[in-house]
Scaffold this motif. Structure first.
Motif, PDB file in Angstrom:
ATOM      1  N   LEU B 135       0.802  -1.042  -0.057  1.00 27.73           N
ATOM      2  CA  LEU B 135       0.070   0.016  -0.173  1.00 27.73           C
ATOM      3  C   LEU B 135       0.848   1.255   0.066  1.00 27.73           C
ATOM      4  CD1 LEU B 135      -2.323  -1.309   2.774  1.00 27.73           C
ATOM      5  CD2 LEU B 135      -2.805  -1.509   0.362  1.00 27.73           C
ATOM      6  N   GLY B 136       1.295   1.623  -1.230  1.00 31.29           N
ATOM      7  CA  GLY B 136       2.001   2.915  -1.480  1.00 31.29           C
ATOM      8  C   GLY B 136       1.049   4.033  -0.978  1.00 31.29           C
ATOM      9  N   THR B 137      -0.180   3.903  -0.964  1.00 29.69           N
ATOM     10  CA  THR B 137      -1.074   5.098  -0.531  1.00 29.69           C
ATOM     11  C   THR B 137      -0.998   5.571   0.869  1.00 29.69           C
ATOM     12  OG1 THR B 137      -2.716   3.289  -0.151  1.00 29.69           O
ATOM     13  CG2 THR B 137      -2.778   4.414  -2.478  1.00 29.69           C
ATOM     14  N   VAL B 138      -0.436   4.807   1.675  1.00 25.29           N
ATOM     15  CA  VAL B 138      -0.171   5.309   3.109  1.00 25.29           C
ATOM     16  C   VAL B 138       0.655   6.693   3.315  1.00 25.29           C
ATOM     17  CG1 VAL B 138      -0.307   3.021   3.992  1.00 25.29           C
ATOM     18  CG2 VAL B 138       1.907   4.077   3.633  1.00 25.29           C
ATOM     19  N   ASN B 139       1.169   6.884   2.286  1.00 28.79           N
ATOM     20  CA  ASN B 139       1.821   8.287   2.387  1.00 28.79           C
ATOM     21  C   ASN B 139       1.308   9.389   1.294  1.00 28.79           C
ATOM     22  OD1 ASN B 139       3.383   7.382  -0.017  1.00 28.79           O
ATOM     23  ND2 ASN B 139       5.050   7.065   1.536  1.00 28.79           N
ATOM     24  N   ASP B 140      -0.131   9.109   0.953  1.00 25.29           N
ATOM     25  CA  ASP B 140      -0.551  10.064   0.156  1.00 25.29           C
ATOM     26  C   ASP B 140      -1.108  11.265   0.978  1.00 25.29           C
ATOM     27  OD1 ASP B 140      -0.389   8.438  -2.203  1.00 25.29           O
ATOM     28  OD2 ASP B 140      -2.645   8.137  -2.438  1.00 25.29           O
ATOM     29  N   HIS B 141      -1.310  11.022   2.469  1.00 29.43           N
ATOM     30  CA  HIS B 141      -1.663  11.923   3.329  1.00 29.43           C
ATOM     31  C   HIS B 141      -0.860  11.939   4.542  1.00 29.43           C
ATOM     32  CE1 HIS B 141      -5.068  13.002   0.451  1.00 29.43           C
ATOM     33  NE2 HIS B 141      -5.119  11.836   0.386  1.00 29.43           N
ATOM     34  N   PRO B 142       0.402  11.760   4.570  1.00 32.99           N
ATOM     35  CA  PRO B 142       1.231  11.135   5.490  1.00 32.99           C
ATOM     36  C   PRO B 142       0.819  11.901   6.975  1.00 32.99           C
ATOM     37  CG  PRO B 142       2.518  12.604   4.180  1.00 32.99           C
ATOM     38  CD  PRO B 142       1.164  12.195   3.488  1.00 32.99           C
ATOM     39  N   LEU B 143       0.501  13.133   7.063  1.00 33.22           N
ATOM     40  CA  LEU B 143       0.402  13.997   8.173  1.00 33.22           C
ATOM     41  C   LEU B 143      -0.979  13.358   9.102  1.00 33.22           C
ATOM     42  CD1 LEU B 143       1.773  17.537   7.539  1.00 33.22           C
ATOM     43  CD2 LEU B 143       2.875  15.498   8.274  1.00 33.22           C
ATOM     44  N   GLU B 144      -2.043  13.128   8.102  1.00 33.66           N
ATOM     45  CA  GLU B 144      -3.255  12.924   8.750  1.00 33.66           C
ATOM     46  C   GLU B 144      -3.118  11.299   9.240  1.00 33.66           C
ATOM     47  OE1 GLU B 144      -7.185  13.732   6.678  1.00 33.66           O
ATOM     48  OE2 GLU B 144      -5.841  14.966   5.274  1.00 33.66           O
ATOM     49  N   MET B 145      -2.422  10.696   8.573  1.00 35.96           N
ATOM     50  CA  MET B 145      -1.965   9.055   8.850  1.00 35.96           C
ATOM     51  C   MET B 145      -1.203   9.030  10.058  1.00 35.96           C
ATOM     52  SD  MET B 145      -2.348   5.827   7.758  1.00 35.96           S
ATOM     53  CE  MET B 145      -2.706   5.768   6.001  1.00 35.96           C
ATOM     54  N   LEU B 146      -0.220   9.964  10.308  1.00 37.09           N
ATOM     55  CA  LEU B 146       0.377   9.958  11.564  1.00 37.09           C
ATOM     56  C   LEU B 146      -0.426  10.405  12.734  1.00 37.09           C
ATOM     57  CD1 LEU B 146       3.640  11.962   9.942  1.00 37.09           C
ATOM     58  CD2 LEU B 146       3.723   9.547  11.048  1.00 37.09           C
ATOM     59  N   LYS B 147      -1.388  11.189  12.476  1.00 43.49           N
ATOM     60  CA  LYS B 147      -2.125  11.871  13.453  1.00 43.49           C
ATOM     61  C   LYS B 147      -3.153  10.283  13.736  1.00 43.49           C
ATOM     62  CE  LYS B 147      -5.495  15.328  14.393  1.00 43.49           C
ATOM     63  NZ  LYS B 147      -6.696  16.223  13.847  1.00 43.49           N
ATOM     64  N   THR B 148      -3.671   9.680  13.036  1.00 42.84           N
ATOM     65  CA  THR B 148      -4.593   8.509  13.163  1.00 42.84           C
ATOM     66  C   THR B 148      -4.038   7.614  13.929  1.00 42.84           C
ATOM     67  OG1 THR B 148      -5.411   9.036  10.985  1.00 42.84           O
ATOM     68  CG2 THR B 148      -5.915   6.832  11.986  1.00 42.84           C
ATOM     69  N   LEU B 149      -2.420   7.305  13.554  1.00 42.89           N
ATOM     70  CA  LEU B 149      -1.604   6.569  14.320  1.00 42.89           C
ATOM     71  C   LEU B 149      -1.105   6.866  15.633  1.00 42.89           C
ATOM     72  CD1 LEU B 149       0.315   5.087  11.430  1.00 42.89           C
ATOM     73  CD2 LEU B 149      -1.767   4.008  12.463  1.00 42.89           C
ATOM     74  N   ASP B 150      -1.453   8.149  15.950  1.00 45.99           N
ATOM     75  CA  ASP B 150      -0.978   8.757  16.919  1.00 45.99           C
ATOM     76  C   ASP B 150       0.608   8.887  17.063  1.00 45.99           C
ATOM     77  OD1 ASP B 150      -0.784  10.430  19.433  1.00 45.99           O
ATOM     78  OD2 ASP B 150      -1.188   8.494  20.783  1.00 45.99           O
ATOM     79  N   LEU B 151       1.094   9.035  15.919  1.00 41.49           N
ATOM     80  CA  LEU B 151       2.655   8.832  15.952  1.00 41.49           C
ATOM     81  C   LEU B 151       3.437  10.103  16.057  1.00 41.49           C
ATOM     82  CD1 LEU B 151       3.089   6.442  12.987  1.00 41.49           C
ATOM     83  CD2 LEU B 151       3.868   5.964  15.350  1.00 41.49           C
ATOM     84  N   PRO B 152       4.497  10.260  16.711  1.00 42.44           N
ATOM     85  CA  PRO B 152       5.309  11.479  17.042  1.00 42.44           C
ATOM     86  C   PRO B 152       5.991  12.214  15.646  1.00 42.44           C
ATOM     87  CG  PRO B 152       6.653   9.847  17.886  1.00 42.44           C
ATOM     88  CD  PRO B 152       5.424   9.149  17.344  1.00 42.44           C
ATOM     89  N   LYS B 153       6.622  13.160  15.877  1.00 42.01           N
ATOM     90  CA  LYS B 153       7.725  14.083  15.049  1.00 42.01           C
ATOM     91  C   LYS B 153       8.699  12.773  14.881  1.00 42.01           C
ATOM     92  CE  LYS B 153       6.119  18.168  14.955  1.00 42.01           C
ATOM     93  NZ  LYS B 153       5.107  18.725  14.064  1.00 42.01           N
ATOM     94  N   LEU B 154       9.176  12.786  13.529  1.00 44.03           N
ATOM     95  CA  LEU B 154      10.559  11.835  13.444  1.00 44.03           C
ATOM     96  C   LEU B 154      10.220  10.723  13.167  1.00 44.03           C
ATOM     97  CD1 LEU B 154      13.258  13.306  15.918  1.00 44.03           C
ATOM     98  CD2 LEU B 154      13.424  13.685  13.416  1.00 44.03           C
ATOM     99  N   THR B 155       8.512  10.452  12.679  1.00 46.17           N
ATOM    100  CA  THR B 155       8.297   9.175  12.173  1.00 46.17           C
ATOM    101  C   THR B 155       7.801   9.319  10.920  1.00 46.17           C
ATOM    102  OG1 THR B 155       6.141   9.436  13.164  1.00 46.17           O
ATOM    103  CG2 THR B 155       7.902   8.149  14.463  1.00 46.17           C
ATOM    104  N   PHE B 156       7.801   8.622   9.871  1.00 44.39           N
ATOM    105  CA  PHE B 156       6.902   8.760   8.657  1.00 44.39           C
ATOM    106  C   PHE B 156       6.466   7.632   8.122  1.00 44.39           C
ATOM    107  CE2 PHE B 156       6.514  10.503   4.236  1.00 44.39           C
ATOM    108  CZ  PHE B 156       6.124  12.019   4.608  1.00 44.39           C
TER     109      PHE B 156
END
Lengths: 252, 252
Positions: B135-156
């Motif tokens: 699923l290459g689409t997981v970084n179509d909207h990376p910031l929303e994805m990170l928010k959904t996963l509750d991931l911090p800065k310095l992750t992608f």
């Protein structure tokens, strides 16, 4: 734990840096190339290329650029390359402009293609009872590397692989406990570095067993040490070098 | 061609987009995590993390972000993440500054760690007679994805993987002839697009067999078509989004 030949090889992976003085035969090469080609590829663009280095002078030059004595020595040397040149050429010869090939988006997808193909080939290598060491140093001096390989704009060396019949049996290098890297549902932002104390001991013992003459470092000592400390390195030029290759031109 | 179970699975790889309505058991998960962890890692920094998505609401949100109906449906959903947060935290808790974690150099190495781990897990999946789709689409909207996963800065988020028991048997998708991607010694800059005519026919036949209702494209038509043509997309924001995650801050 589930066991089969593929998984057992993966769980027993160690880098091999000393090989017997033989090279791969044609059947082995053909198999590795077929595995390379059948790897998943983003948007079916097939943005990766593989170069098998043959010429002794080229091997010597690459060894100097990588500054690792086992590079291009016993065994076989491969360079895995992000390749947007091929698709640019297809477009050009068919009368189209370069389109999106210079974007970071497409470069990212090409990195994915290339690195997935890398590990696919690596697993095929180990399934044949061969070993390998990954060479991250192939992009320490990417422009000189590209010149040595006579590669055009829109290509970039990502990782090298020295492959061969193992002539050593290193210890398995212990990885972080799974609770630090693999998460069921929720990522753990709030770990305490003290939780790494046991792992630090395991890593220290590993280095001690490997070579008692070498400096012995725990994991956290490595992370807080020279590798990640601020310092100048040739690798600071990666962004500029990518631009010189006409890659990621939309990066501001 | 050399044949063994690992290689045969690799040569028979196809993306699976339809799975039976079951999920992985604990032993399967534990095995995949162990394979993830034992993957080669640049400078032993272990800069990758794996998130197994459990929560139905999270799956739904991710499916919307990816805009693919099979994401988070039958089977199991994993997100592979570049993770420089962990090592930054280790440094911070031990009284060190962030050092080089914000550089492109270190981000590249983390991409390598993450994508090698991806294909390693993918091969383990197929060795268990399971299937997956990248699923290459997981970084179509990376910031929303990170928010959904509750991931911090310095992750992608780099790539997602939907895994499960296959409920379809797609045709093998034909790849470029090896002389276009794998080179003995010398890269071929001077190919003629006419050399791809036979391959174009093979690709056209593949699409025709797969689904006669769909538009049928040759390879060169895809490369000269919409995918790579100039157009605006959300993925144009990747550089800016990486910066917002405090990654690649040395990029000028």
């Amino acid at each position: 734990m589930i066991h089969n030949k593929t998984i057992d090889a993966q769980l027993n992976h160690r880098s091999i840096r000393k090989f017997k003085d033989t090279t791969l035969n044609k059947e082995q090469l053909e198999t590795l190339y077929s595995v390379f080609a059948q790897t998943p590829t983003s948007m079916f663009m097939q943005n990766a290329s593989l170069i098998h280095i043959i010429d002794p002078e080229e091997k010597k030059k690459i060894r100097e650029l990588c500054n690792q004595k086992y590079v291009g020595a016993e065994g076989d040397l491969f360079i895995f390359v992000v390749d947007l040149y091929r698709n640019q050429q297809i477009r050009k010869q068919l009368g189209k402009d370069d389109g999106r090939v210079h974007t970071t988006d497409i470069f990212f997808q090409a990195m994915e293609d290339t690195l997935l193909a890398y590990q696919n080939v690596a697993n095929a290598v180990e399934s044949m009872d061969l070993g390998y060491v990954p060479l991250g140093t192939v992009n320490d001096h990417p422009l000189e590397m590209l010149k040595t390989l006579d590669l055009p704009k829109l290509t970039f060396p990502v990782l090298g692989m020295q492959v061969g019949v193992p002539d050593q049996k290193p210890q398995l290098k212990p990885r972080l406990p799974l609770q630090f890297t693999c998460f069921e549902g929720k990522y753990n932002k709030d770990f305490d570095v003290k939780e790494l104390r046991d792992y630090d001991k395991v890593v220290t013992t590993y280095y001690d067993l490997r070579d008692s003459n070498r400096r012995i470092d725990s994991f956290t000592k490595q992370i807080t040490g020279a590798k990640l400390d601020n310092h100048k390195t040739d690798r600071d030029e990666l962004p500029e070098e990518l631009h010189k290759q006409e890659l990621c031109l939309d990066w501001k």
